[in-house]
Design an enzyme around this catalytic site. Structure first.
Site, PDB file in Angstrom:
ATOM      1  N   GLU A  38       0.892  -1.223   0.270  1.00 37.35           N
ATOM      2  CA  GLU A  38       0.087   0.065  -0.059  1.00 37.35           C
ATOM      3  C   GLU A  38       0.834   1.344  -0.016  1.00 37.35           C
ATOM      4  O   GLU A  38       1.977   1.115   0.615  1.00 37.35           O
ATOM      5  CB  GLU A  38      -0.960  -0.027   1.230  1.00 37.35           C
ATOM      6  CG  GLU A  38      -1.750   1.011   1.473  1.00 37.35           C
ATOM      7  CD  GLU A  38      -2.524   0.825   2.972  1.00 37.35           C
ATOM      8  OE1 GLU A  38      -2.269   0.107   3.746  1.00 37.35           O
ATOM      9  OE2 GLU A  38      -3.407   1.671   3.202  1.00 37.35           O
ATOM     10  N   LYS A 108      -9.623   2.180  -2.128  1.00 32.38           N
ATOM     11  CA  LYS A 108      -9.582   1.278  -0.638  1.00 32.38           C
ATOM     12  C   LYS A 108     -11.024   1.877  -0.376  1.00 32.38           C
ATOM     13  O   LYS A 108     -11.375   2.931  -0.153  1.00 32.38           O
ATOM     14  CB  LYS A 108      -8.622   1.862   0.182  1.00 32.38           C
ATOM     15  CG  LYS A 108      -8.538   1.342   1.479  1.00 32.38           C
ATOM     16  CD  LYS A 108      -7.194   1.597   2.343  1.00 32.38           C
ATOM     17  CE  LYS A 108      -7.267   0.797   3.593  1.00 32.38           C
ATOM     18  NZ  LYS A 108      -6.055   1.360   4.150  1.00 32.38           N
ATOM     19  N   CYS A 142      -5.101  -3.387   2.598  1.00 30.26           N
ATOM     20  CA  CYS A 142      -4.935  -3.522   4.074  1.00 30.26           C
ATOM     21  C   CYS A 142      -5.950  -3.746   4.978  1.00 30.26           C
ATOM     22  O   CYS A 142      -6.688  -4.774   5.134  1.00 30.26           O
ATOM     23  CB  CYS A 142      -4.009  -2.115   4.430  1.00 30.26           C
ATOM     24  SG  CYS A 142      -3.155  -2.423   5.826  1.00 30.26           S
TER      25      CYS A 142
HETATM   26  C1  ACM Z   1      -4.025   0.074   7.156  1.00 25.57           C
HETATM   27  O1  ACM Z   1      -5.167  -0.093   6.495  1.00 25.57           O
HETATM   28  N1  ACM Z   1      -3.140   0.900   6.347  1.00 25.57           N
HETATM   29  C2  ACM Z   1      -3.859  -0.300   8.420  1.00 25.57           C
END
Ligand code: ACM
Length: 264
Positions: A38, A108, A142
């Site tokens: 990420e 995301k 993530c």
């Molecule tokens: C995250 O979602 N970067 C912990």
């Protein structure tokens, strides 16, 4: 098919240095699918939105040229987390660059902690990306790990492999078994590429725990590394193994579902 995940420690805000590091890593790997962490070009712990905006790039911009070029030159799919700018909005995104020049972007969906101050939640949902007959690929980022619906949606839409670029700060004893469960309960491969290192901001410190892993549809880790490892973990997989959802003559984990009894 050879799949690989990169674990490294990006330099905070130093996009130029990160692109040099990433190019070196990408030139040194022979694989069909590679997954980078990420926000791998920028780092993570932004002081404010202006700072994030200063390193965010449009999906068509030079900032993604490295991933497009490496995908083309090496005939591989490159999944890479990046800070995306779209007009006034900023997204925590992952680019998927294909060998034919196609570029797809996942934004995301589930934002973690202070990401909510800077980023807009993803508006595109969970899509499965096809690479001809060779692969059906899902992407989640993530903190999406905490939501079984993310991996389930990708599996229901046909994903064989889920790429999971990450900057996980939670202890690996929590997220690693859960990602193995995501593989097991959906019978898919998962590839978690988690960064390592630390970032500090006005006395606060984030520790990223690495411990990247590649997990088979039966929930076992095919490859895993510790917190301090830097470089590639890689293995050979047959994505079609994820198409077999039965585990006995009686049971098939997708056919046995009872959506009429669930609340989602
Ligand atoms: C995250 O979602 N970067 C912990």
């Amino acid at each position: 098919m050879i799949v690989a995940a990169l674990q490294f420690n990006p330099a905070f805000l130093d996009v130029h240095a990160n692109l040099i590091t990433l190019e070196e890593y990408l030139r040194g790997i022979e694989a069909d699918l590679v997954v980078l962490p990420e926000l791998c070009t920028t780092g993570y712990f932004f002081h404010d939105t202006a700072q994030l905006r200063s390193v965010a790039v449009h999906r068509d911009a030079e900032g993604l040229a490295l991933f497009r070029d490496m995908a083309r030159e090496h005939g591989m799919i490159v999944v890479a987390g990046f800070a995306e700018r779209d007009g006034d909005r900023l997204y925590n995104s992952a680019a998927t660059a294909f060998p034919d020049g196609r570029l797809e972007v996942y934004r995301k969906v589930h934002l973690f902690a202070e990401e909510k101050l800077h980023f807009t939640p993803g508006d595109g949902g969970f899509s499965v990306l096809r690479w001809g007959d060779r692969l059906r690929l899902g992407v989640m980022i993530c903190y999406d790990w905490r939501f079984p619906e993310a991996a389930r949606t990708l599996a229901l839409r046909g994903a064989q492999v889920i790429a999971h670029p990450s900057n996980l700060v939670v202890a690996p004893k929590y997220w690693k078994p859960v990602m193995r469960a995501r593989s097991f309960e959906n019978k898919v491969f998962t590839i978690s590429a988690n960064r390592n290192g630390t970032e500090e901001r006005r006395g606060d410190r984030l520790v990223f725990h690495g411990c990247s892993q590649i997990v088979a549809p039966n929930g076992t880790a095919l490859e895993e590394v510790d917190e301090y490892f830097e470089g590639w973990l890689q293995t050979e997989i047959s994505p079609a193994n994820a198409d077999e959802k039965a585990f006995s003559q009686w049971n098939d984990i997708m056919a046995d579902r009872r959506p009429d009894t669930y609340q989602l």
